[in-house]
Design a protein around this motif. Sequence first.
Motif, PDB file in Angstrom:
ATOM      1  N   VAL A  22      -0.483   8.518  -2.382  1.00 56.50           N
ATOM      2  CA  VAL A  22       0.043   7.663  -3.452  1.00 56.50           C
ATOM      3  C   VAL A  22      -0.690   7.956  -4.766  1.00 56.50           C
ATOM      4  CG1 VAL A  22       0.123   5.271  -4.246  1.00 56.50           C
ATOM      5  CG2 VAL A  22       0.883   5.829  -1.948  1.00 56.50           C
ATOM      6  N   SER A  23      -2.007   8.098  -4.689  1.00 59.40           N
ATOM      7  CA  SER A  23      -2.781   8.338  -5.917  1.00 59.40           C
ATOM      8  C   SER A  23      -2.413   9.679  -6.532  1.00 59.40           C
ATOM      9  CB  SER A  23      -4.286   8.320  -5.609  1.00 59.40           C
ATOM     10  OG  SER A  23      -4.624   7.100  -5.031  1.00 59.40           O
ATOM     11  N   TYR A  24      -2.177  10.674  -5.686  1.00 57.44           N
ATOM     12  CA  TYR A  24      -1.781  11.985  -6.222  1.00 57.44           C
ATOM     13  C   TYR A  24      -0.402  11.877  -6.896  1.00 57.44           C
ATOM     14  CZ  TYR A  24      -0.804  16.946  -6.570  1.00 57.44           C
ATOM     15  OH  TYR A  24      -0.501  18.199  -7.057  1.00 57.44           O
ATOM     16  N   ALA A  25       0.506  11.125  -6.274  1.00 53.68           N
ATOM     17  CA  ALA A  25       1.849  10.939  -6.852  1.00 53.68           C
ATOM     18  C   ALA A  25       1.756  10.218  -8.195  1.00 53.68           C
ATOM     19  CB  ALA A  25       2.733  10.167  -5.883  1.00 53.68           C
ATOM     20  N   LEU A  58       0.963  -4.100 -13.674  1.00 53.57           N
ATOM     21  CA  LEU A  58       1.509  -4.710 -12.457  1.00 53.57           C
ATOM     22  C   LEU A  58       2.557  -3.792 -11.833  1.00 53.57           C
ATOM     23  CD1 LEU A  58       1.975  -8.459 -13.412  1.00 53.57           C
ATOM     24  CD2 LEU A  58       0.334  -7.482 -11.841  1.00 53.57           C
ATOM     25  N   THR A  59       3.356  -3.170 -12.702  1.00 51.78           N
ATOM     26  CA  THR A  59       4.379  -2.254 -12.196  1.00 51.78           C
ATOM     27  C   THR A  59       3.717  -1.121 -11.419  1.00 51.78           C
ATOM     28  OG1 THR A  59       5.794  -2.784 -14.052  1.00 51.78           O
ATOM     29  CG2 THR A  59       6.289  -0.743 -12.907  1.00 51.78           C
ATOM     30  N   LYS A  82       4.040  -0.427  -7.473  1.00 49.25           N
ATOM     31  CA  LYS A  82       4.552   0.854  -6.973  1.00 49.25           C
ATOM     32  C   LYS A  82       3.583   1.423  -5.930  1.00 49.25           C
ATOM     33  CE  LYS A  82       7.162   2.421 -11.031  1.00 49.25           C
ATOM     34  NZ  LYS A  82       8.514   2.148 -10.576  1.00 49.25           N
ATOM     35  N   MET A  83       2.285   1.339  -6.249  1.00 45.23           N
ATOM     36  CA  MET A  83       1.285   1.899  -5.333  1.00 45.23           C
ATOM     37  C   MET A  83       1.287   1.148  -4.000  1.00 45.23           C
ATOM     38  SD  MET A  83      -1.942   3.183  -7.534  1.00 45.23           S
ATOM     39  CE  MET A  83      -2.152   2.053  -8.842  1.00 45.23           C
ATOM     40  N   VAL A  84       1.327  -0.180  -4.083  1.00 42.86           N
ATOM     41  CA  VAL A  84       1.320  -0.988  -2.849  1.00 42.86           C
ATOM     42  C   VAL A  84       2.571  -0.679  -2.022  1.00 42.86           C
ATOM     43  CG1 VAL A  84       1.480  -3.347  -1.944  1.00 42.86           C
ATOM     44  CG2 VAL A  84      -0.078  -2.848  -3.815  1.00 42.86           C
TER      45      VAL A  84
END
Lengths: 427, 280
Positions: A326-329, A269-270, A274-276
């Motif tokens: 975001v996915s790369y991060a 969930l975290t 974070k992604m959202v």
Amino acid sequence: MRKLRATLIKELQLLVHDKVGLLLMYAMPVVLVFIITLVQDSAFKIVNNNQLEIIVANHDKGTLGDTLVKMLEKSGTFIVEKNNRLSEKALQQKGITDGKLASIYIPTHFSASIENNSGNVTKLILVEFGMSEDSVKAAESTTITNLIVYFDPVLQENYQYTLKTNLQTLLSGMENQVLLRKLFKEMGYDAIPEHIASKMTGEQTAIVAKQASINGKTAVVPNATQHNVPAWSIFAMFFMVVSLGGNIVKERNSGSFVRLLTIPPSFSLTLISKMVLYLGVAISQLALLFAIGYWIFPFLELPALQMPGSIFQLFVVALLSGMAAVSYAVLIGTYAKTQEQANGFGAISIVIFAAIGGIWVPTFVMPTYLQNIALISPLHWCLEGFYSLFLKNGDWNSLSFSIIFLSLFTIICQILSFAKLKSQQYL
Amino acid sequence: MVIFEIFYKFNSPFQNLNTPFLNIIIFAFLFHLQDIIHIQALAKKYKNSKVNAVDEVQLNIVEGEKLGVFGPNGAGKTSLMAMLCGIVLPSSGSIYYHIDGKKLTCKDALPFIGYVPQDFAFYPELSAQQNLIYFGKMYGIPTNELNQRIDLLLEKLGLSAFRYQLLSTFSGGMKRRINLAIGILNNPKVLFLDEPTVGVDVQSKYAIDQLLEELNKNGTTIVFTSHHLKESEQFCDRLVLLDKGKIIANGTMEALKQQYMVTDLEQLLIQLTGKELRDS
């Protein structure tokens, strides 16, 4: 859903408290877009709109040197300072010390050389047309006296080239005039007949510059704003790797993470939260920078950002770009062991991706092998998507490659992150 | 105390029992004193390590007891606790919880577990209230109940006046107290504490001890590690001594004192694990 909401609120609270992170994500891109656009716009204006300050030392014993100086003054492109007492050596020194971008030295035999050359060409033309049997011996012995231009070394090569082209155009015009005058004189005229002279100067073929567009409708005129706002917005969005990647490592290495492992599915969930949240940050970064380009830039005498026709297409490209960033991060945050690793590797990799992706210089000027490497840069595909919308009136077809690549990039990053976290039993 | 002494004296080596009458008494105790955790042949070997951090550990933890786990550095205390809390998966062996008449795996028992790690396990950038709300919601506690519980815990730990203050501004003692408050938000059946009072002043330690006693009286089983040997000796009902991943002693303090002819826990540890430094 209640847990996801709680985690989202927690992440938002953490983000609000992270003043440095917020500055990095919002203030830095704004400053960057302002500076780069202003600089590029000024550079564009220097060459195309502004008058360049030059110094001329005319040592010509004939009249053409003066004619050239008058043409330079009349062109409106140059602010000419004349100082005929300066030697060639003194001229270049004076040019640099007085901050002139170019210094033009017109040599003693400048007129004689042009006259001589034009005379020879005229004779050759007349012989060729059978109107004269005169020898062309003179043409063989012609020595050309060149016009010498000293550039300030700080002036970049492309600006030097533009300046040289402008000068060459003026010079060619002048040489053509001399040639025609000679030709008419050889044929018994005192001067070029008035009606011919006016036709020659008044009815030249003009170049009509138009911007190509995918849908055939009038496309946006490219300018510093139209190029830089999308490009640097993408860079800013991907630069969140420093904030989000470091944030994930910090969370993983913190005591709270150990506690979260005892409350499943907290860490999943975290990560989702974070992604959202950071996807929201990415979209809001774009919205902020586009709004600045649209509303604030005109107040700074910069061209206003012209938005693409389809806002929905823009939203799709923005969303996919944000998800890729975001996915790369997350990927960096998952594999890095320390915050220093995440920040260092993340920042450098984004700078490299930006460089090869065409954020700074267009990919078409790069060597072929670099253009091929550019295809692996997610920033390249984001830029392609945005340029297609902002500059080319693009449609879904033209966006398809960007959409496919960005989706693939996102999926691959997510799978790799999932695999790593699963292997560490964090999920 | 006496009950536990009798129970543990006979709990492990059943072969020592030689009278049917005693057998009946023991099984009567066993019936009432139900194991809440059953650990069998538990082992953990970390990647790139040549030895087991935890090695064939057999241990039963009884519901409602206060169990102290002691040992030198690297003995396997934290690894054992991490496996009991589901943070680390065992290499072999098994852990079962018996809660509300159900046999649960470690993963299924997590909602009934509270964990207070030695490191501060909260977000220092957030306030005490924000941390408690977040962790409370992650435990799935309904909002009204959570608010009441937060008020109660902050009151008991003397932190009510600081509830809106960022945890980064808290003193060491206050941080320890809030660390405990978060760990017991879910009213756990079993509470694991790793050095709960390390580096705190006497007042904070007193507040923490009081709260732990109260929790235990209300039925919470407490498993803890500590280097405060004197205080732990008084606090715990039973001690387990670990060294090199193995259990080297297990029983009440009184029983162990008699068995090894020592006067306190410190002497016992030195006698069983030696004076050699255990820096790893």
